[in-house]
Design a protein around this motif. Structure first.
Motif, short mmCIF file in Angstrom:
data_model
loop_
_atom_site.label_atom_id
_atom_site.label_comp_id
_atom_site.label_asym_id
_atom_site.label_seq_id
_atom_site.Cartn_x
_atom_site.Cartn_y
_atom_site.Cartn_z
N ARG A 122 0.96 -1.07 0.21
CA ARG A 122 -0.13 -0.06 0.30
C ARG A 122 0.95 1.14 0.05
O ARG A 122 2.20 1.39 0.80
N HIS A 134 -1.86 -6.28 8.74
CA HIS A 134 -2.60 -5.81 8.17
C HIS A 134 -2.44 -4.49 6.68
O HIS A 134 -2.81 -5.47 5.70
N TYR A 183 -7.52 5.79 9.71
CA TYR A 183 -8.45 4.90 10.81
C TYR A 183 -7.03 4.39 11.39
O TYR A 183 -6.93 3.30 11.99
N HIS A 184 -5.79 5.34 11.14
CA HIS A 184 -4.33 4.72 11.58
C HIS A 184 -4.92 5.68 12.82
O HIS A 184 -3.77 5.76 13.72
N TYR A 230 -9.71 3.44 1.84
CA TYR A 230 -10.12 4.47 2.43
C TYR A 230 -8.57 5.59 2.02
O TYR A 230 -7.35 5.16 1.65
N PRO A 271 -12.19 -2.87 8.08
CA PRO A 271 -11.40 -4.47 6.96
C PRO A 271 -10.75 -5.35 8.29
O PRO A 271 -11.93 -6.22 8.20
N LYS A 272 -10.35 -4.70 9.11
CA LYS A 272 -9.74 -5.94 10.15
C LYS A 272 -9.50 -5.31 11.28
O LYS A 272 -8.71 -6.39 12.20
N ILE A 309 -2.78 -4.40 13.48
CA ILE A 309 -3.80 -3.94 12.39
C ILE A 309 -2.96 -3.81 11.56
O ILE A 309 -2.24 -4.33 10.47
N CYS A 368 -3.34 -3.82 2.94
CA CYS A 368 -5.26 -4.04 2.78
C CYS A 368 -4.81 -2.51 1.35
O CYS A 368 -4.80 -2.09 1.02
N CYS A 398 -3.65 5.61 5.81
CA CYS A 398 -5.02 5.39 5.90
C CYS A 398 -5.68 6.31 7.72
O CYS A 398 -5.07 6.60 8.38
S1 SF4 Z 1 -6.05 -2.82 7.65
FE1 SF4 Z 1 -6.85 -0.96 5.66
S2 SF4 Z 1 -8.61 -0.42 6.47
FE2 SF4 Z 1 -7.54 -0.49 8.48
S3 SF4 Z 1 -6.25 0.78 9.22
FE3 SF4 Z 1 -5.08 -0.75 7.73
S4 SF4 Z 1 -4.82 0.33 5.81
FE4 SF4 Z 1 -6.74 1.01 7.23
#
Ligand code: SF4
Length: 745
Positions: A299, A354, A305-306, A362, A323-324, A350, A358, A303
């Motif tokens: 990636r 992930h 969401y970090h 986002y 997602p995770k 995460i 991912c 993100c």
């Molecule tokens: S897994 Fe994907 S959506 Fe979740 S924090 Fe990581 S990059 Fe963002």
């Protein structure tokens, strides 16, 4: 006296020139600074852990208003959920008063299907009341129950208007017509979605479509893009991901399960979006990131969401991302900020396990690593320019690079944008080099788009190393190679002429040999480019050209001071093997290998005159094809394609347009190949057909070499197609643009 005046004038001229030079250097310096600054604003905001829970606050919530859905999507299982507890508007308002949300800027109200909630407008109001400083809200809908959808979204818009908050919406649209209905498992959904889109478009509401790409609709994405363009709808595309919140962990037959062709097709498609459709740099970056992951990389973007986002589900439960993340607590029962602060090990897990793979869309800024990579690429792009502001001598710092002790050959050109014809050229050049220098040679091919060339070498099983043309490796390998080759394609009016020019200069400074191998010359209208081609020819130790007209031009540029040889197009020798080895059974098919008529060969005409001519040409071409089909009793008119990449024009796009506009009432069956083209597939298609109508230059070469029945349309106005047919004494197959256009008048 006269001499004094002349000297004075000379001094003045020198002074002006030096002033111009100085200004040029100032300009160059500023341009270089701009390149550096261009990427400075990117940064990757990662969370810094703090012992004080009050330190945590987030900007964005993905709010799942419900956990049920009335769709039956092939890549999701949420519609299998039974309705359970859902927070009320009042409970939501209480949750959102928590200090975790004090800096809230945006809430996306999602589901399941959010419009299934009768109190959707009250939820919007609850959000705004809890956080009055919020900037904007949005929602996404499947539009299945369109009456309810419109009623509830209309009311939500009114709430946003009342409180002066921004509102936008997204409609899920995964393909055109039946493709969408199949993905969504709901008959008639495409039509209902379209009615909702048009309703809100007419109301002036900010609306976009969201297309989720899975194994089911992967070959329909180009049709979807055409549909969006034609209907002036803005849409975004994402690749389906395994998402805990959607309970879709077992959907591995359709999610991220693309085969090699599908993956490459998607890479081409996302380039098309970046280069011709998506204007917003943030979304372009998301698409670059998707390309990188599809190619096996990581990636490239962060993100939200970090550190800046959280998911809140309809039970009041929080998760770090959809997602995770596992559920980290219930915000109805506990303080949201405390839940967020006390479970950061989950967020770290995460991120460590992930995020790098991912593909979920986002959107965020590019990573620090990507900033660095882009800066480096920008620098080499600047260096490898005809009028570069970076002095050529800068290469002295770069060490010559060898892959091994073997002889090393460096091939440059326009690879990365190769048509099927260029693939054949590369394969033949490599075969001939191996024959001449033995199999123990290391071959390096430079590429403007390495993903594309990587696919070419896999397709043709070529043992070469592909490098990015705009990289330090270009200089290092060019210096380290005993032989540097400009490998096929035309030396024409292209800024990329800098690549062979600089590679040849580097080879000369290292005392190595240069060869122009199977190239054509022209079209060349720009003086600067003519000078560059002349330099390339002077730097070459051997010049092998593909047609007699190119030889004549080269001799003219060189004042016949060097030996120039006509060796023909390497692609011809490659395709010739197929003629000798394979024969396909013929079918009553008329195959067409067309391309869009573009302006570059008609620059002598005013652009409006050209456009009128182009329209007549297309009409005439359709007429010609239909007449030909009748003449040979064809049962099918099939459109096939020599080029699939948007750079250089994806011929499949032209076929879609051409069929839609000119073949709707054809009595003969009309089809087009929306899959990928290879040398094998084109040879097979041509050999199977009773007649081939060829427009792309190499389709003419293929059809002639394979000894098929063919007609050639010279879109080059007496250029390379005319030259090729003239050299092989086949001018009888040639049709001019003027001749075809007359049929359309
Ligand atoms: S897994 Fe994907 S959506 Fe979740 S924090 Fe990581 S990059 Fe963002």
């Amino acid at each position: 006296m006269v001499r004094l005046v002349i000297n004075k004038i000379k001094r003045k001229i020198r002074k002006v020139i030096s002033q111009i030079k100085f200004l040029k250097w100032i300009d160059a310096f500023l341009r270089l600074k701009k390149i550096q600054r261009k990427f400075d604003y990117y940064s990757n905001n990662d969370i810094i852990e703090d012992n004080n829970e009050n330190a945590y606050s987030i900007d964005v919530i993905n709010l799942n208003a419900t956990d049920i859905c009335n769709s039956g999507c092939t890549m999701c299982n949420i519609w299998k959920q039974k309705k359970e507890f859902e927070f009320s508007a009042e409970e939501l308002c209480e949750i959102l008063k928590d200090p975790l949300f004090n800096n809230l800027k945006h809430v996306g109200v999602t589901g399941g299907e959010p419009t299934l909630r009768k109190d959707l407008p009250q939820l919007f109001e609850a959000i705004i009341k809890a956080q009055p400083n919020i900037h904007g809200l949005s929602t996404i809908t499947n539009c299945i129950r369109e009456k309810n959808v419109i009623e509830r979204i209309d009311a939500s818009i009114e709430i946003c208007k009342k409180y002066n908050k921004g509102f936008s919406m997204m409609v899920s649209l995964d393909g055109v017509g039946e493709v969408h209905d199949k993905v969504r498992g709901t008959k008639g959904n495409f039509e209902s979605a379209l009615r909702v889109i048009n309703y809100y478009k007419n109301k002036g509401v900010s609306i976009a479509t969201g297309t989720t790409i899975s194994k089911v609709n992967v070959w329909g994405v180009d049709d979807m893009l055409v549909f969006l363009r034609e209907n002036q709808i803005y849409g975004r595309f994402r690749v389906a991901e395994f998402i805990k919140r959607l309970y879709n962990d077992n959907r591995n037959e359709v999610i991220r399960n693309f085969d090699k062709d599908e993956t490459y097709h998607l890479i081409l498609f996302f380039y098309k979006l970046i280069l011709t459709y998506e204007k917003d740099p943030t979304f372009q970056n998301t698409y670059y990131s998707i390309i990188n992951i599809l190619s096996g990389g990581e990636r490239l973007i962060g993100c939200p969401y970090h550190s800046n986002g959280v998911v809140l589900n309809s039970k009041g439960e929080l998760a770090y991302c959809a997602p995770k993340s596992k559920i980290i607590g219930n915000a109805i029962q506990q303080k949201a900020q405390k839940i967020y602060a006390e479970n950061l090990s989950e967020l770290s897990y995460i991120k460590n396990n992930h995020c790098s793979s991912c593909i979920h869309d986002y959107h965020a800024q590019i990573t620090q690593n990507e900033v660095k990579n882009r800066n480096i690429k920008s620098y080499w792009k600047e260096y490898l320019k005809i009028d570069s502001i970076i002095p050529f001598s800068k290469h002295e710092k770069v060490k010559a690079q060898k892959i091994s002790e073997n002889m090393q050959i460096f091939i440059t050109g326009w690879y990365g944008t190769e048509t099927v014809g260029d693939k054949a050229i590369l394969a033949q050049i490599i075969a001939e080099l191996k024959l001449e220098f033995g199999t123990k040679t290391d071959i390096i091919v430079t590429s403007l788009f390495p993903h594309i060339t990587q696919r070419t070498i896999e397709e043709l099983d070529l043992q070469v190393t592909v490098i990015d043309a705009y990289s330090e490796s270009f200089v290092a390998y060019a210096k380290g190679s005993e032989l540097v080759i400009m490998g096929g394609g035309p030396l024409m009016d292209l800024d990329e002429l800098a690549l062979p020019l600089i590679a040849f200069k580097l080879a000369k400074t290292s005392g190595h040999r240069n060869v122009v191998y199977g190239c054509g010359l022209g079209p060349l209208f720009i003086d600067r480019n003519i000078r560059v081609v002349k330099k390339i020819l002077y730097l070459a130790d051997e010049i092998k050209l593909r047609d007699n007209e190119s030889v004549r031009l080269a001799n003219k540029l060189l004042n016949s001071s060097k030996n120039v040889v006509m060796t023909g197009d390497p692609a011809k020798r490659f395709v010739d093997q197929y003629q000798k080895q394979k024969t396909q059974k013929q079918k009553p098919i008329l195959s067409c290998f067309l391309r869009e008529l573009t302006y570059e060969y008609f620059r002598d005409k005013n652009y409006d005159v050209f456009l009128e001519m182009k329209q007549n040409f297309e009409k005439g071409l359709a007429e010609f094809i239909l007449n030909k089909a009748k003449e040979i009793n064809a049962e099918e008119i099939r459109f096939d394609h020599m080029h699939n990449f948007v750079v250089g024009n994806d011929d499949r796009d032209f076929s879609r347009y051409f069929i839609k506009n000119y073949f709707q009432s054809s009595e003969v069956k009309v089809s087009y190949n929306n899959r990928l083209s290879t040398v094998d597939s084109i040879v097979e298609s041509m050999q199977q057909s009773q007649h081939n109508i060829c427009m792309r230059f190499h389709s003419v070469l293929f059809a002639e070499t394979l000894q098929t029945s063919f007609s050639a349309i010279d879109y080059t106005s007496g250029g390379k197609i005319f030259n090729y047919l003239s050299d092989c004494d086949k001018l009888g197959c040639l049709l001019t643009v003027d001749g075809i256009s007359k049929l359309g008048k």
